[in-house]
Write a protein that holds these residues in place. Structure first.
Motif, PDB file in Angstrom:
ATOM      1  N   ASP A  60      10.959  11.324   8.891  1.00 22.62           N
ATOM      2  CA  ASP A  60      10.023  10.191   9.552  1.00 22.62           C
ATOM      3  C   ASP A  60       8.848   8.866   8.855  1.00 22.62           C
ATOM      4  N   ALA A  61       8.432  10.231   8.297  1.00 21.16           N
ATOM      5  CA  ALA A  61       7.082   9.417   7.303  1.00 21.16           C
ATOM      6  C   ALA A  61       8.070   8.388   6.444  1.00 21.16           C
ATOM      7  N   ARG A  62       9.086   8.848   5.875  1.00 17.31           N
ATOM      8  CA  ARG A  62       9.632   8.187   4.479  1.00 17.31           C
ATOM      9  C   ARG A  62      10.805   6.777   5.449  1.00 17.31           C
ATOM     10  N   ASN A  63      10.446   7.115   6.263  1.00 19.65           N
ATOM     11  CA  ASN A  63      11.379   5.821   7.162  1.00 19.65           C
ATOM     12  C   ASN A  63      10.400   4.852   7.655  1.00 19.65           C
ATOM     13  N   ALA A  64       9.170   5.445   8.460  1.00 16.33           N
ATOM     14  CA  ALA A  64       8.156   4.520   8.515  1.00 16.33           C
ATOM     15  C   ALA A  64       7.877   4.229   6.950  1.00 16.33           C
ATOM     16  N   LEU A  65       7.555   4.031   6.453  1.00 16.42           N
ATOM     17  CA  LEU A  65       7.037   4.032   4.622  1.00 16.42           C
ATOM     18  C   LEU A  65       7.900   2.683   4.335  1.00 16.42           C
ATOM     19  N   GLN A  66       9.447   3.024   4.591  1.00 15.69           N
ATOM     20  CA  GLN A  66      10.417   1.733   3.948  1.00 15.69           C
ATOM     21  C   GLN A  66       9.791   0.885   4.484  1.00 15.69           C
ATOM     22  N   LEU A  95      -4.862 -10.563   4.953  1.00 21.54           N
ATOM     23  CA  LEU A  95      -5.683  -9.509   5.705  1.00 21.54           C
ATOM     24  C   LEU A  95      -4.566  -8.461   5.831  1.00 21.54           C
ATOM     25  N   SER A  96      -3.309  -9.646   6.486  1.00 18.53           N
ATOM     26  CA  SER A  96      -1.895  -8.144   7.078  1.00 18.53           C
ATOM     27  C   SER A  96      -1.569  -7.892   5.732  1.00 18.53           C
ATOM     28  N   VAL A  97      -1.382  -8.242   4.679  1.00 22.09           N
ATOM     29  CA  VAL A  97      -0.789  -7.543   3.532  1.00 22.09           C
ATOM     30  C   VAL A  97      -1.328  -6.457   3.362  1.00 22.09           C
ATOM     31  N   GLN A  98      -3.111  -6.235   2.896  1.00 20.44           N
ATOM     32  CA  GLN A  98      -4.487  -6.001   2.940  1.00 20.44           C
ATOM     33  C   GLN A  98      -3.914  -4.087   3.796  1.00 20.44           C
ATOM     34  N   ALA A  99      -4.168  -4.530   4.921  1.00 20.20           N
ATOM     35  CA  ALA A  99      -3.479  -3.910   6.130  1.00 20.20           C
ATOM     36  C   ALA A  99      -2.380  -3.052   5.857  1.00 20.20           C
ATOM     37  N   LEU A 100      -1.593  -3.759   5.731  1.00 26.95           N
ATOM     38  CA  LEU A 100      -0.674  -3.181   5.680  1.00 26.95           C
ATOM     39  C   LEU A 100      -0.121  -2.193   4.160  1.00 26.95           C
ATOM     40  N   GLY A 101      -1.171  -2.744   3.063  1.00 26.62           N
ATOM     41  CA  GLY A 101      -1.016  -1.903   1.693  1.00 26.62           C
ATOM     42  C   GLY A 101      -1.801  -0.557   1.939  1.00 26.62           C
ATOM     43  N   ARG A 102      -2.772  -0.561   2.683  1.00 25.40           N
ATOM     44  CA  ARG A 102      -3.610   0.425   3.332  1.00 25.40           C
ATOM     45  C   ARG A 102      -2.999   1.919   4.117  1.00 25.40           C
ATOM     46  N   GLN A 103      -1.618   0.612   5.089  1.00 25.82           N
ATOM     47  CA  GLN A 103      -1.030   1.484   5.918  1.00 25.82           C
ATOM     48  C   GLN A 103      -0.137   2.171   5.005  1.00 25.82           C
ATOM     49  N   ARG A 104       0.429   2.022   4.152  1.00 26.35           N
ATOM     50  CA  ARG A 104       1.529   2.282   2.714  1.00 26.35           C
ATOM     51  C   ARG A 104       0.869   3.309   2.142  1.00 26.35           C
ATOM     52  N   ALA A 105      -0.528   3.176   1.678  1.00 25.40           N
ATOM     53  CA  ALA A 105      -0.837   4.404   0.537  1.00 25.40           C
ATOM     54  C   ALA A 105      -1.123   5.889   1.971  1.00 25.40           C
ATOM     55  N   GLY A 106      -1.203   5.271   3.059  1.00 21.65           N
ATOM     56  CA  GLY A 106      -1.250   6.745   3.813  1.00 21.65           C
ATOM     57  C   GLY A 106      -0.165   7.592   3.918  1.00 21.65           C
ATOM     58  N   LEU A 107       0.725   6.632   4.687  1.00 19.13           N
ATOM     59  CA  LEU A 107       2.167   6.907   4.677  1.00 19.13           C
ATOM     60  C   LEU A 107       2.921   7.589   3.394  1.00 19.13           C
TER      61      LEU A 107
END
Length: 233
Positions: A60-66, A95-107
């Motif tokens: 699930d984490a890999r799918n969400a990260l992709q 801002l969206s790219v930054q938020a997605l970057g944080r989300q990607r780091a968490g995933l």
């Protein structure tokens, strides 16, 4: 064979039968799966369940990260395409790219954690599986021996039962009743005591000469102390 000899043999048959039946009860208890095996099976099952859960978490984490990576790529392409001229829209994209970057780091952290857990649990599962196989192999070997002994005892009990019926038919009813009463009354159900020389082999008391002679002549004689039927050995 005298009547006391027949009674003595009957007692031997009864004693052996009781011992065999007691051992059969022990075997039945031992044939139940031991706690060690149950614990090993439970441990292997628990580890396998945890491993499957972490594998699902990893997928699930890999799918969400992709999905996040794809969204970052799409957003960045739009941001840097030069097609967006509106300052507010450009700011929103940044801002969206930054938020997605944080989300990607968490995933990515979640994927890494899941990968470590899957590796650790995979190794633990192998160890638990080997342990379970060893315990089960040992148990099956012991179980085979118990089943073999069980079969021998059951066959022996059948033989003793047939011999007992034959022996009973040779004993006078009065003496048989006396034997049964003595067996109920005496400790360990020993109704007939062996007579070695002039000494009772159950209580150890020296028997009178008159009683010894009676026993040696095949007459029904009793121990002067414990009251058991005497059989010369």
């Amino acid at each position: 064979m005298s009547q006391t000899e027949q009674l003595y043999r009957l007692q031997q048959i009864d004693n052996e039968s009781r011992q065999a039946q007691a051992r059969l009860k022990q075997i039945e208890d031992h044939l139940r799966e031991p706690d060690e095996l149950l614990a090993a099976r439970h441990e292997a099952r628990e580890i396998a369940g945890s491993l499957e859960e972490w594998r699902a978490t990893q997928r699930d984490a890999r799918n969400a990260l992709q999905a996040v990576r794809d969204k970052v790529r799409t957003t960045e392409q739009r941001l840097y395409s030069g097609l967006v001229k509106n300052p507010k829209e450009l700011t929103d994209l940044q801002l969206s790219v930054q938020a997605l970057g944080r989300q990607r780091a968490g995933l990515e952290d979640e994927v890494l954690e899941a990968m470590v857990m899957v590796d650790d649990l995979g190794e633990a599962e192998q160890q638990a599986t080997r342990r379970l196989a060893e315990v089960e192999a040992s148990w099956q070997a012991a179980r085979g021996e118990l089943l073999r002994e069980q079969g021998l005892l059951q066959a022996r009990l059948s033989t003793l039962a047939a011999e007992r019926e034959t022996t009973l038919a040779t004993i006078q009813p009065r003496l048989l009743d006396d034997y049964r009463q003595q067996a109920r009354r005496q400790r360990n159900q020993v109704a007939v005591a062996g007579l070695m020389g002039n000494r009772c082999q159950v209580c150890g008391v020296v028997i009178s000469a008159t009683t010894v002679r009676a026993a040696q002549l095949g007459e029904q004689a009793y121990c002067d102390s414990c009251g058991r039927i005497l059989h010369p050995l």
